[in-house]
Design an enzyme around this catalytic site. Structure first.
Site, PDB file in Angstrom:
ATOM      1  N   TYR A 163       0.845  -1.192   0.000  1.00  0.00           N
ATOM      2  CA  TYR A 163       0.000   0.000   0.000  1.00  0.00           C
ATOM      3  C   TYR A 163       0.885   1.248   0.000  1.00  0.00           C
ATOM      4  CZ  TYR A 163      -3.731  -3.207   1.554  1.00  0.00           C
ATOM      5  OH  TYR A 163      -4.630  -4.243   1.670  1.00  0.00           O
TER       6      TYR A 163
ATOM      7  N   HIS B 293      -0.397 -12.132   1.327  1.00  0.00           N
ATOM      8  CA  HIS B 293      -1.391 -11.289   0.657  1.00  0.00           C
ATOM      9  C   HIS B 293      -2.095 -12.031  -0.477  1.00  0.00           C
ATOM     10  CE1 HIS B 293      -2.074  -6.716  -0.185  1.00  0.00           C
ATOM     11  NE2 HIS B 293      -3.193  -7.393  -0.281  1.00  0.00           N
TER      12      HIS B 293
ATOM     13  N   SER C  62     -12.841  -4.689   2.436  1.00  0.00           N
ATOM     14  CA  SER C  62     -13.821  -3.986   1.599  1.00  0.00           C
ATOM     15  C   SER C  62     -15.244  -4.295   2.052  1.00  0.00           C
ATOM     16  CB  SER C  62     -13.636  -4.334   0.117  1.00  0.00           C
ATOM     17  OG  SER C  62     -12.395  -3.864  -0.351  1.00  0.00           O
ATOM     18  N   PRO C  63     -15.524  -4.181   3.360  1.00  0.00           N
ATOM     19  CA  PRO C  63     -16.863  -4.532   3.865  1.00  0.00           C
ATOM     20  C   PRO C  63     -17.943  -3.563   3.420  1.00  0.00           C
ATOM     21  CG  PRO C  63     -15.597  -3.480   5.595  1.00  0.00           C
ATOM     22  CD  PRO C  63     -14.645  -3.703   4.446  1.00  0.00           C
ATOM     23  N   LEU C  64     -17.530  -2.406   2.881  1.00  0.00           N
ATOM     24  CA  LEU C  64     -18.502  -1.440   2.348  1.00  0.00           C
ATOM     25  C   LEU C  64     -18.476  -1.431   0.821  1.00  0.00           C
ATOM     26  CD1 LEU C  64     -18.017   1.472   4.899  1.00  0.00           C
ATOM     27  CD2 LEU C  64     -19.653  -0.431   4.943  1.00  0.00           C
ATOM     28  N   GLY C  65     -18.098  -2.577   0.242  1.00  0.00           N
ATOM     29  CA  GLY C  65     -18.150  -2.716  -1.207  1.00  0.00           C
ATOM     30  C   GLY C  65     -17.275  -1.725  -1.933  1.00  0.00           C
TER      31      GLY C  65
ATOM     32  N   GLY D 150     -16.668   1.209  -1.135  1.00  0.00           N
ATOM     33  CA  GLY D 150     -17.291   2.527  -1.117  1.00  0.00           C
ATOM     34  C   GLY D 150     -18.706   2.556  -1.642  1.00  0.00           C
TER      35      GLY D 150
END
Length: 323
Positions: A57, A119, A198-201, A203
């Site tokens: 990152y 990863h 990415s639990p909120l898709g 964004g």
């Protein structure tokens, strides 16, 4: 304060974590280090003490910011980081594993990592060899627990036989439910935690993305089928319906999405990322949300696979997962 949950191998973390990919420049648009540091420190104050980053990152930039943010508070924090991005051949070899941890420890300004993930699986190196090298890091005291990211069920089982896995990390949200079929039942049986990235898709479930123009120039999501053209229009319609349901319960759609994930099992921990302290506070509050049977039933209706348009990545991305 945010409650805690237990993953595997005795690792206890905050029930909602912090995904630090978002604070690296060049991924989700422009970033501000000062804003990111303030948000990370606010996370610690709220009890969001499970911070997830990776060496790739920002080529170490995210790790360095995490290290700066937790300085003087290291004992309060569970730091997870990852090595071997992209599933490139050779990144699972023992010599690379040892090089990678030393780089990350330097970036993070710490003497150990609490949770160290592979990863992406290196297709040229047997998982037993890679996990064996990761187990050596545990013996050396550089790593407390180990995990895998985006690995197939057989790979997970073989790795777990070499050394107990504390967690498996995979994309999982209302819009990405593939892990439910095989991975999650296996993890429950083996006593391994599930970390939902990415639990909120990415964004979408934040409710503010309705057209490609809502994404900054250079944002990599513009290459993701789910965020393109008619797919995005359909997905935005589903988010609108979710938002109406959330509002009727006094929640934001993001809070509803996180609370739903937390209802999927006591070993599930989402790691939403944000650069804004206001969003962070809403995310943290989701850990205390209880969803009644009626809400969960309505969500099952809204979250049918046919209601999600487009893949979660392009063909190249998908070829590097579930190996």
């Amino acid at each position: 304060m945010v409650p805690t949950r237990t993953l595997g191998d005795g690792l206890t973390v905050s029930a909602v974590g912090f995904g630090a990919m978002v604070i690296a420049p060049g991924i989700y648009g422009e970033t501000s280090d000062s804003e990111s540091l303030a948000t990370l420190r606010r996370a610690l104050d709220l009890g969001v003490t499970f911070i997830d980053t990776a060496d790739v990152y920002g080529m170490g930039h995210s790790e360095r910011l995490v290290g700066e943010a937790v300085a003087g508070r290291r004992d309060e924090v569970t730091i997870a980081t990852k090595f071997g991005a992209g599933g490139r051949e050779g990144l699972g070899r023992p010599e690379y594993v040892h090089q990678a941890i030393d780089r990350s420890l330097k970036n993070l300004n710490t003497d150990h990592v609490d949770l160290y993930y592979l990863h992406r699986v290196d297709p040229s190196t047997p998982i037993e060899v890679t996990v064996g090298a990761m187990a050596e890091l545990v013996q050396e005291g550089k790593v407390r627990h180990i995990g895998l990211s985006e690995a197939a069920p057989d790979t997970i089982a073989r790795g777990h036989e070499v050394h107990p896995l504390a967690a498996v990390q995979t994309e999982y949200s209302m819009f990405s439910r593939d892990p439910e079929a095989a991975i999650m039942p296996m993890l429950r049986d083996l006593g391994i935690g599930f970390v939902a990235y990415s639990p909120l898709g990415r964004g979408l479930l934040g409710g503010a993305i309705h057209a490609e123009t809502d994404l900054p120039e250079g944002d990599w999501r513009r290459s993701v089928p789910r965020f393109q053209g008619d797919n995005l229009e359909r997905n935005s319609g589903t988010v609108q319906a979710l938002g109406e349901l959330a509002a009727s319960r006094g929640l934001s759609v993001a809070q509803l999405a996180l609370a739903w994930l937390l209802h999927q099992g006591p070993n599930v921990v989402p790691i939403p990322g944000t650069r804004k302290a206001s969003n962070l506070e809403l995310n943290a509050a989701a850990a205390d949300v209880e969803l009644d049977a009626g809400t969960l039933a309505r969500l099952d209706e809204l979250l049918q696979p046919a209601n999600v348009a487009g893949e979660r990545g392009d063909a190249g991305y998908l070829a590097r997962v579930n190996i």
